[in-house]
Each structure stands twice: as structure tokens, then as C-alpha cells.
Write a protein that holds these residues in place. Structure first.
Motif, PDB file in Angstrom:
ATOM      1  N   THR A  40      44.722 -10.003   9.283  1.00 29.73           N
ATOM      2  CA  THR A  40      45.573  -9.218  10.171  1.00 29.73           C
ATOM      3  C   THR A  40      46.693 -10.118  10.671  1.00 29.73           C
ATOM      4  O   THR A  40      46.426 -11.105  11.350  1.00 29.73           O
ATOM      5  N   ASP A  43      48.569 -10.830  13.152  1.00 28.21           N
ATOM      6  CA  ASP A  43      48.852 -10.595  14.560  1.00 28.21           C
ATOM      7  C   ASP A  43      49.119 -11.878  15.341  1.00 28.21           C
ATOM      8  O   ASP A  43      49.075 -11.905  16.544  1.00 28.21           O
ATOM      9  N   SER A  80      37.522 -14.194  12.180  1.00 31.37           N
ATOM     10  CA  SER A  80      36.982 -12.850  11.954  1.00 31.37           C
ATOM     11  C   SER A  80      37.620 -11.920  12.989  1.00 31.37           C
ATOM     12  O   SER A  80      37.198 -11.909  14.142  1.00 31.37           O
ATOM     13  N   PRO A  81      38.678 -11.196  12.597  1.00 33.33           N
ATOM     14  CA  PRO A  81      39.368 -10.321  13.550  1.00 33.33           C
ATOM     15  C   PRO A  81      38.404  -9.355  14.235  1.00 33.33           C
ATOM     16  O   PRO A  81      37.487  -8.810  13.616  1.00 33.33           O
ATOM     17  N   GLY A  82      38.612  -9.208  15.540  1.00 33.22           N
ATOM     18  CA  GLY A  82      37.804  -8.298  16.330  1.00 33.22           C
ATOM     19  C   GLY A  82      36.511  -8.904  16.848  1.00 33.22           C
ATOM     20  O   GLY A  82      35.791  -8.271  17.616  1.00 33.22           O
ATOM     21  N   GLU A 116      39.863 -14.647  18.431  1.00 30.69           N
ATOM     22  CA  GLU A 116      41.152 -14.025  18.741  1.00 30.69           C
ATOM     23  C   GLU A 116      42.288 -14.824  18.099  1.00 30.69           C
ATOM     24  O   GLU A 116      42.200 -16.042  17.967  1.00 30.69           O
ATOM     25  N   SER A 163      45.566 -12.414  23.291  1.00 33.47           N
ATOM     26  CA  SER A 163      44.711 -11.369  22.724  1.00 33.47           C
ATOM     27  C   SER A 163      43.242 -11.551  23.078  1.00 33.47           C
ATOM     28  O   SER A 163      42.419 -10.718  22.766  1.00 33.47           O
ATOM     29  N   SER A 164      42.909 -12.669  23.768  1.00 30.75           N
ATOM     30  CA  SER A 164      41.522 -12.900  24.133  1.00 30.75           C
ATOM     31  C   SER A 164      41.204 -12.432  25.545  1.00 30.75           C
ATOM     32  O   SER A 164      40.073 -12.507  25.983  1.00 30.75           O
TER      33      SER A 164
END
Length: 153
Positions: free
Chosen positions: A4, A6, A139-141, A146, A151-152
Motif C-alpha cells: 500500500t 501510503d 503488514s498493512p493494517g 504503520e 497513521s499509528s
């Protein structure tokens, strides 16, 4: 592992310039290797400063020993230490500060300059190789994986 894009540093370089969000993998790896080499040089430089500090500490401890030897009646040995060991060069003509300065000027500063210049090949990005590893290995998600600090939260 799903990918991803991101993360702002989630890019590669192709031919030294950003192309389609990708950088040439061999260039990224080469710049990463040079950055890793600089990190090794930073550790070596730290050890050199530690050598400088420890040698200086030892010299002050010799000075204290000289005083104690004189106090204990061993003036001749104290005089010999003071003349031949206290303040002695660690290398011909050099105290440790001169070794540190020589390393910095002769090797460390040019090395840093080349490593900094190498980042021009990857659009100025620092640690692009590591950012790619992070992207590929996370491992996204999954908590603790993160892409960015924001994003965390």
C-alpha cells in the motif's frame, strides 16, 4: 504481503530521477550501501572519540599516581613517570585530539560529502533503501506496522 503506497517515502528512483513513482532499484541499493558504510564510519568515529577520552582519562590517572608515589616516598619512580609517560604522544608527534582531527579532516568529512552527494541520485531522499524495505516487510493494517507515525495514532 500486500503493498500500500501510503508512506511519503514509499518511492523508487529510475535513472536518478523520479519516474512513475519509482527509482532504479540498483541506484537505490548503491546509495543505501554508501549510507550504510557512512553509518559504519560514524561508529568508528565514535570509537575514536572514545579512544581520545579514555587516553586522556588515563593520563590524568597517571598524574594522580605520580602524586601518590611521591607522597609514599617513591620520588625517583614518580619523576621517571612524569618525564617519560605523563603527556606522552600516543602516535609519533600526536596526542589523541590530533588523531581525531586528522581522521575528521582526511577521511570523515570527505566521506560524508560523498554520501550526501549520492542522495542526488535518489531525488534527495535519505534512507530510501530502508524505506523500501519497510514498505516490503510491513503488514498493512497490523498494529506496529504503520507506514508513518501519524497513521499509528
Amino acid at each position: 504481503m500486500a503493498h500500500t503506497p501510503d508512506d511519503a517515502s514509499d518511492t523508487r528512483v529510475e535513472g536518478g530521477s523520479l519516474v512513475g513513482g519509482q527509482f532504479d532499484p540498483t541506484t537505490v541499493e548503491a546509495v543505501g550501501k554508501l549510507s550504510a558504510a557512512l553509518e559504519t564510519v560514524e561508529v568508528a568515529r565514535g570509537h575514536l572519540y572514545q579512544f581520545h577520552r579514555l587516553s586522556g582519562t588515563a593520563d590524568f590517572e597517571v598524574e594522580e599516581a605520580i602524586g601518590l608515589l611521591r607522597k609514599a616516598g617513591h620520588a625517583e619512580f614518580a619523576d621517571e613517570l612524569e618525564t617519560h609517560l605523563l603527556g606522552r604522544n600516543v602516535l609519533p608527534g600526536r596526542w589523541t585530539f590530533q588523531v581525531v582531527e586528522g581522521y575528521d579532516e582526511t577521511y570523515y568529512q570527505p566521506f560524508r560529502g560523498f554520501e550526501e552527494r549520492s542522495r542526488q541520485l535518489t531525488g534527495g531522499h535519505r534512507h530510501l533503501y530502508e524505506a523500501q524495505l519497510k514498505r516490503d516487510r510491513r503488514s498493512p493494517g497490523v498494529p506496529g506496522h504503520e507506514a508513518t507515525p501519524a497513521s499509528s495514532t
